[in-house]
Motif scaffolding. Structure first.
Motif, mmCIF file in Angstrom:
data_model
loop_
_atom_site.group_PDB
_atom_site.id
_atom_site.type_symbol
_atom_site.label_atom_id
_atom_site.label_comp_id
_atom_site.label_asym_id
_atom_site.label_seq_id
_atom_site.Cartn_x
_atom_site.Cartn_y
_atom_site.Cartn_z
ATOM 1 N N GLY A 673 35.001 -9.012 -76.100
ATOM 2 C CA GLY A 673 34.326 -8.715 -74.839
ATOM 3 C C GLY A 673 33.968 -9.924 -74.015
ATOM 4 O O GLY A 673 33.458 -9.784 -72.897
ATOM 5 N N ASN A 674 34.246 -11.135 -74.548
ATOM 6 C CA ASN A 674 33.851 -12.369 -73.863
ATOM 7 C C ASN A 674 35.001 -13.363 -73.891
ATOM 8 O O ASN A 674 35.325 -13.922 -74.952
ATOM 9 C CB ASN A 674 32.614 -12.977 -74.539
ATOM 10 C CG ASN A 674 31.394 -12.097 -74.404
ATOM 11 O OD1 ASN A 674 30.680 -12.145 -73.413
ATOM 12 N ND2 ASN A 674 31.150 -11.268 -75.426
ATOM 13 N N TYR A 675 35.603 -13.553 -72.735
ATOM 14 C CA TYR A 675 36.774 -14.421 -72.636
ATOM 15 C C TYR A 675 37.129 -14.632 -71.170
ATOM 16 O O TYR A 675 36.570 -13.992 -70.267
ATOM 17 C CB TYR A 675 37.977 -13.799 -73.368
ATOM 18 C CG TYR A 675 38.309 -12.392 -72.914
ATOM 19 C CD1 TYR A 675 39.125 -12.155 -71.804
ATOM 20 C CD2 TYR A 675 37.803 -11.282 -73.590
ATOM 21 C CE1 TYR A 675 39.410 -10.865 -71.374
ATOM 22 C CE2 TYR A 675 38.080 -9.996 -73.171
ATOM 23 C CZ TYR A 675 38.888 -9.793 -72.069
ATOM 24 O OH TYR A 675 39.158 -8.520 -71.646
ATOM 25 N N TYR A 676 38.070 -15.529 -70.914
ATOM 26 C CA TYR A 676 38.757 -15.657 -69.639
ATOM 27 C C TYR A 676 40.215 -15.275 -69.877
ATOM 28 O O TYR A 676 40.744 -15.481 -70.973
ATOM 29 C CB TYR A 676 38.730 -17.102 -69.126
ATOM 30 C CG TYR A 676 37.372 -17.710 -68.915
ATOM 31 C CD1 TYR A 676 36.822 -17.821 -67.635
ATOM 32 C CD2 TYR A 676 36.639 -18.225 -69.988
ATOM 33 C CE1 TYR A 676 35.587 -18.416 -67.432
ATOM 34 C CE2 TYR A 676 35.407 -18.824 -69.795
ATOM 35 C CZ TYR A 676 34.885 -18.915 -68.518
ATOM 36 O OH TYR A 676 33.656 -19.504 -68.320
ATOM 37 N N TRP A 677 40.861 -14.718 -68.854
ATOM 38 C CA TRP A 677 42.310 -14.608 -68.955
ATOM 39 C C TRP A 677 42.947 -14.775 -67.582
ATOM 40 O O TRP A 677 42.349 -14.471 -66.557
ATOM 41 C CB TRP A 677 42.775 -13.352 -69.679
ATOM 42 C CG TRP A 677 42.572 -12.008 -69.025
ATOM 43 C CD1 TRP A 677 42.333 -11.710 -67.719
ATOM 44 C CD2 TRP A 677 42.645 -10.747 -69.716
ATOM 45 N NE1 TRP A 677 42.248 -10.363 -67.531
ATOM 46 C CE2 TRP A 677 42.426 -9.741 -68.739
ATOM 47 C CE3 TRP A 677 42.885 -10.363 -71.026
ATOM 48 C CZ2 TRP A 677 42.428 -8.384 -69.062
ATOM 49 C CZ3 TRP A 677 42.886 -9.021 -71.325
ATOM 50 C CH2 TRP A 677 42.663 -8.048 -70.360
ATOM 51 N N TRP A 678 44.153 -15.319 -67.640
ATOM 52 C CA TRP A 678 44.973 -15.464 -66.437
ATOM 53 C C TRP A 678 45.862 -14.228 -66.388
ATOM 54 O O TRP A 678 46.736 -14.036 -67.230
ATOM 55 C CB TRP A 678 45.785 -16.745 -66.532
ATOM 56 C CG TRP A 678 46.521 -17.106 -65.261
ATOM 57 C CD1 TRP A 678 46.489 -16.473 -64.051
ATOM 58 C CD2 TRP A 678 47.407 -18.220 -65.100
ATOM 59 N NE1 TRP A 678 47.288 -17.115 -63.139
ATOM 60 C CE2 TRP A 678 47.868 -18.192 -63.748
ATOM 61 C CE3 TRP A 678 47.849 -19.242 -65.933
ATOM 62 C CZ2 TRP A 678 48.758 -19.141 -63.248
ATOM 63 C CZ3 TRP A 678 48.732 -20.186 -65.426
ATOM 64 C CH2 TRP A 678 49.175 -20.138 -64.099
ATOM 65 N N ASN A 679 45.599 -13.396 -65.423
ATOM 66 C CA ASN A 679 46.272 -12.108 -65.265
ATOM 67 C C ASN A 679 47.405 -12.296 -64.252
ATOM 68 O O ASN A 679 47.179 -12.287 -63.046
ATOM 69 C CB ASN A 679 45.246 -11.078 -64.774
ATOM 70 C CG ASN A 679 45.831 -9.699 -64.572
ATOM 71 O OD1 ASN A 679 47.031 -9.496 -64.654
ATOM 72 N ND2 ASN A 679 44.968 -8.741 -64.282
ATOM 73 N N LEU A 680 48.613 -12.449 -64.743
ATOM 74 C CA LEU A 680 49.773 -12.692 -63.886
ATOM 75 C C LEU A 680 50.525 -11.384 -63.651
ATOM 76 O O LEU A 680 50.952 -10.730 -64.603
ATOM 77 C CB LEU A 680 50.704 -13.716 -64.534
ATOM 78 C CG LEU A 680 50.128 -15.142 -64.577
ATOM 79 C CD1 LEU A 680 50.306 -15.744 -65.946
ATOM 80 C CD2 LEU A 680 50.785 -16.004 -63.520
ATOM 81 N N GLY A 681 50.651 -10.985 -62.385
ATOM 82 C CA GLY A 681 51.333 -9.745 -62.058
ATOM 83 C C GLY A 681 50.486 -8.519 -62.310
ATOM 84 O O GLY A 681 51.006 -7.464 -62.685
ATOM 85 N N GLY A 682 49.193 -8.629 -62.109
ATOM 86 C CA GLY A 682 48.301 -7.488 -62.278
ATOM 87 C C GLY A 682 48.282 -6.604 -61.045
ATOM 88 O O GLY A 682 49.025 -6.807 -60.079
ATOM 89 N N TRP A 683 47.438 -5.578 -61.098
ATOM 90 C CA TRP A 683 47.261 -4.686 -59.953
ATOM 91 C C TRP A 683 48.614 -4.124 -59.485
ATOM 92 O O TRP A 683 49.028 -4.279 -58.344
ATOM 93 C CB TRP A 683 46.537 -5.398 -58.812
ATOM 94 C CG TRP A 683 45.145 -5.786 -59.189
ATOM 95 C CD1 TRP A 683 44.007 -5.073 -58.949
ATOM 96 C CD2 TRP A 683 44.745 -6.968 -59.895
ATOM 97 N NE1 TRP A 683 42.919 -5.740 -59.471
ATOM 98 C CE2 TRP A 683 43.345 -6.904 -60.060
ATOM 99 C CE3 TRP A 683 45.435 -8.057 -60.433
ATOM 100 C CZ2 TRP A 683 42.625 -7.891 -60.717
ATOM 101 C CZ3 TRP A 683 44.714 -9.031 -61.086
ATOM 102 C CH2 TRP A 683 43.329 -8.951 -61.216
#
Length: 837
Positions: A673-683
């Motif tokens: 529940g606790n992190y960062y992520w690089w969301n590539l090609g989301g939405w």
């Protein structure tokens, strides 16, 4: 409400939100018990603050309509909720086209020969289906759950439209037998409505309504309505739910959506060909006699009857003393659909529909639509002053081209109506920036902003509107909430609301969202008011909204406060890989410390023993890559490494194999529940962003438009130094950010109530330790006592059907002076109403 944002609508994320500051200290029951008598020394671990008020300066004026509610038919908020009808699928219009689990007899059980018919013998062109019962046959309806909740001695009005010469018997009962004397109705000839009344002999939660016939008979619009609706309205609202909204004293009611407005077909009903089942909410479908209103497939996965339509919305707003604020489609879809309608004739029709709506609300009875309003029971105008065009469109240029045409037409005929635009589905990013520029350049009156973020984000961004252009468009914060219903969520929202009030010259309207949630049909959490068939209850967020709405004041009194000392540690955490509705392959993962030492290296030439996950998705090593092959699975996060890692470089090679989106690379992972992520090609593969999860609730830190190609291998590099992060895509810097904004737990604002002369000091202390505070009123003429309302609980406390740990406690504080000390409990929201001396 936004469906396309993964961090927004998926229950699995929102439901897990916990406290930003964990602690469950035993807290006093009132502010006076917390050392508020002036010495400030009665509480252990108190932290010193000061609040300084300047009563000689004048802050922003606060409109009476500042805080309101937003109603969208999500979580079965309408049928089975606020709309008081007890019969589900009363006109037999349910269809597999609406929901794979539906049939025209959903919620019905038949005995004997019964079939649903769609032919020229129907009741009305917009009401396509009806039930044909053969002689001796019957049909029983079970409502929206395990049966109707009925109260002994109260009246329930039964009605049915019938065709044919027969005797119809209506029976109200439950598992134990009949609850009232059966009602026998003689039907004759063509379609006609027949009525009867039941008065149950005992309480039940498993009530059933059965209709039976002696001869072949056609039935439609089978209804059972409690007579005791809100304000006694026919075709009215469930009393307890409506009363909870009325108790808020909202300044406005925004309706009907949300995603209902700008998703699905924009064509609507057509007399010749019927109608497309999945279409946007269009107001003309929802007015007139209920048996002539078209039903529709709700965007959120179920059927909506439109028994609760535009007339009922306007009436409800009037009944609760609020300004009506309808939202109409702009012919640009949102909520993950992202399409613009190029049919010019259809656009012109919707613009005319909007002009007709204003006539329906405000026009004299001599006009076509004013006459319909009068025929429905309201000859006087509804006094519509604000109207919103569009909702959260992710195509700002296409939306704004159409918005300008709506605005021109409305201003030409109704220059006194404020027309509201929007800025897309996010609090920042390319769409947001583009939309705001278009709105400012065109001198739009008001712009609707929406965002759902973590508790941390709300504590970090209290000053968001301090820097907004005072000469630019005003802000309507039409949807906002932190992602959860615990007390920690409500506190973070309260802290943020102090900033909204301080900027009341910019933020003119604000509404938490969503409003309602039926416990057995939850598509979205958080929600303000929860209910089942038997009862309803306000969440912790409801208690905060109620406290603010009932103690707004008329003008801000300038004030300042000291801040909480904060030391931010470097970003620490392991690394992770994930997908969302996509199959992807990962390879050559390497984590290197700032000293050049290799912390992790995996080329998947063997197994994937270094990686662990929650079991979502289908992960396996294939041809030297780590592949997630389930293109339908969501949030398939697997992690590797040490949660204590800091100052490192992460490299990974990623390839999209199939599916709707791209891939996600996580860093700073402490737990699921606790992190960062690089969301590539989301939405839906339209943009990329860095998101931060705090106890399950996400916030966007950086975003850009862009998509990911299927079958192409991408080199991804993430450099973490302290709290600075730099991201590289195929060797080129994509973006960077520094997550160094403190999450300030101590927030305050002061307002004055013109009618009473009260000075209202509002303080949020969203930390475990009490806040011993020196208050300087700057020579204000005040009485020596104050009425204190305090909300306080453990951060993870949550109101439920059986427990209400978050509720207001009222007390009196007799230590008020020009300068005094007050100790605000830990994890609290406190309002001091200080009377004029």
């Amino acid at each position: 409400m936004t469906r396309g944002r993964r961090r927004r609508w998926r229950l699995g994320l929102g439901a897990a939100v916990g406290s930003l500051l964990v602690g469950t200290a035993v807290l006093p029951s009132s502010a006076a018990d917390a050392g508020g008598a002036g010495d400030g020394g009665a509480v252990a671990d108190a932290t010193d603050y000061s609040v300084t008020v300047d009563p000689n300066r004048s802050g922003a004026a606060i409109d009476d309509t500042m805080y309101g509610v937003f109603f969208e038919d999500i979580n079965r908020a309408a049928d089975g909720g606020l709309y008081a009808e007890l019969v589900q699928n009363r006109s037999f219009e349910y269809s597999t086209a609406d929901n794979n689990g539906y049939t025209p007899l959903t919620a019905w059980k038949t005995n004997g020969t019964a079939k649903v018919v769609d032919d020229d013998g129907r009741l009305h062109a917009r009401n396509r289906n009806y039930l044909s019962l053969a002689a001796g046959a019957s049909a029983t309806n079970s409502g929206y759950g395990t049966g109707y909740t009925l109260k002994k001695g109260e009246a329930y009005d039964f009605s049915v439209w019938a065709r044919g010469d027969s005797e119809v018997t209506a029976t109200l009962g439950d598992a134990d037998g009949a609850l009232a004397t059966p009602r026998k109705i003689r039907t004759r000839g063509g379609w006609a409505q027949y009525r009867a009344t039941f008065t149950p002999s005992q309480d039940t939660t498993t009530g059933r309504l059965t209709v039976a016939t002696t001869k072949d008979t056609a039935l439609d619009m089978v209804s059972l309505f409690p007579r005791d609706t809100y304000k006694g309205r026919k075709n009215g609202l469930r009393k307890d739910l409506a009363e909870k909204v009325a108790d808020l004293k909202p300044g406005f009611v925004r309706f009907p959506g949300g995603c209902l407005v700008n998703t699905g077909s924009m064509k609507g009903y057509d007399e010749a060909s019927g109608y497309e089942r999945k279409r946007s909410y269009q107001w003309k479908d929802t007015v007139g006699p209920v048996e002539q209103r078209a039903t529709n497939a709700n965007f959120w996965g179920y059927n909506q009857s439109y028994g609760l339509g535009y007339y009922e919305y306007f009436q409800f707003a009037e009944d609760v003393g609020a300004m009506p604020l309808p939202v109409v489609p702009a012919l640009v879809t949102g909520c993950g659909q992202n399409k613009a309608t190029d049919d010019d004739a259809l656009l012109k029709r919707h613009i005319q529909d909007t002009l007709d709506l204003i006539e329906f609300a405000n026009g004299p009875t001599s006009t076509k639509w004013g006459k319909l309003r009068a025929e429905m029971g309201h000859p006087k105008p509804f006094h519509l002053t604000h109207l919103e065009v569009g909702n959260e469109e992710n195509l700002p240029n296409e939306f704004f081209a159409r918005f300008k045409q709506f605005r021109a037409a409305i201003e030409a005929e109704h220059p006194d109506v404020t027309i509201i635009s929007n800025s897309g589905p996010d609090d920042s990013g390319t769409t947001f920036d583009t939309a705001w520029k278009l709105n400012k350049d065109a001198k739009v009156d008001m712009v609707d902003e929406h965002y759902y973020n973590s508790t941390r984000w709300f504590l970090q961004n209290n000053e968001r509107y301090d820097s907004y252009d005072r000469q630019g468009p005003k802000v309507f914060l039409g949807e906002y909430a932190s992602l959860g219903n615990q007390w920690s969520n409500a506190m973070s929202e309260a802290a943020y609301m102090t900033g909204l009030e301080r900027n009341a010259d910019v933020v003119k309207l604000a509404s938490y969202a969503p409003l309602f949630a039926r416990t057995d049909t939850v598509q979205w959490k958080p929600d303000m008011i929860w209910f089942n068939d038997q009862k309803s209850w306000g969440s912790a967020d409801y208690e905060v909204q109620k406290l603010f709405m009932r103690n707004v004041g008329d003008r801000v009194v300038p004030s300042s406060a000291t801040a909480t000392p904060s030391t931010l540690e470097p970003i620490t955490g392991a690394v992770g890989l994930s997908t969302w509705a996509t199959s992807a392959a990962y390879d050559d993962v390497k984590v290197t410390g700032a000293d050049g030492k290799t912390l992790l290296s995996d080329d998947f030439s063997g197994d994937a023993a270094q990686w662990t996950g929650t079991g979502s998705g289908s992960w396996s090593v294939q041809d030297g890559q780590y592949v997630q092959s389930d293109a339908a699975a969501e949030n398939t996060l697997v992690t590797a490494g040490d949660p204590s890692w800091q100052n490192y470089d992460l490299h990974v090679k990623a390839t999209k194999k199939s599916g709707k989106e791209g891939f996600l690379v996580a860093f700073g992972v402490k737990d699921t529940g606790n992190y960062y992520w690089w969301n590539l090609g989301g939405w839906n593969n339209t943009q990329s962003a860095v998101e931060q999860a705090v106890n399950g609730g996400k916030s966007t830190l950086l975003s850009k438009a862009g998509s990911i190609e299927t079958g192409r291998a991408y080199d991804i590099d993430i450099k973490v130094r302290g709290r600075q992060v730099t991201l590289y895509l195929d060797g080129q810097e994509w973006g960077s950010f520094k997550d160094d904004k403190p999450a300030e737990p101590f927030r305050q604002v002061v307002t004055r109530d013109k009618a009473t002369g009260d000075l209202i000091v509002k303080v949020v202390n969203a930390q475990e330790s009490a806040a011993r505070t020196k208050v300087d009123l700057g020579g204000a003429d005040v009485a020596d006592s104050a009425t204190v309302t305090t909300l306080t609980a453990a951060p993870d406390a949550e109101n439920t059907a059986t427990d209400r740990p978050v509720k207001p406690v009222t007390s009196r504080f007799d230590g008020v002076a020009d300068r005094f000390t007050y100790t605000f409990p830990g994890n609290s929201v406190t309002f001091l109403r200080i009377k004029k001396g």
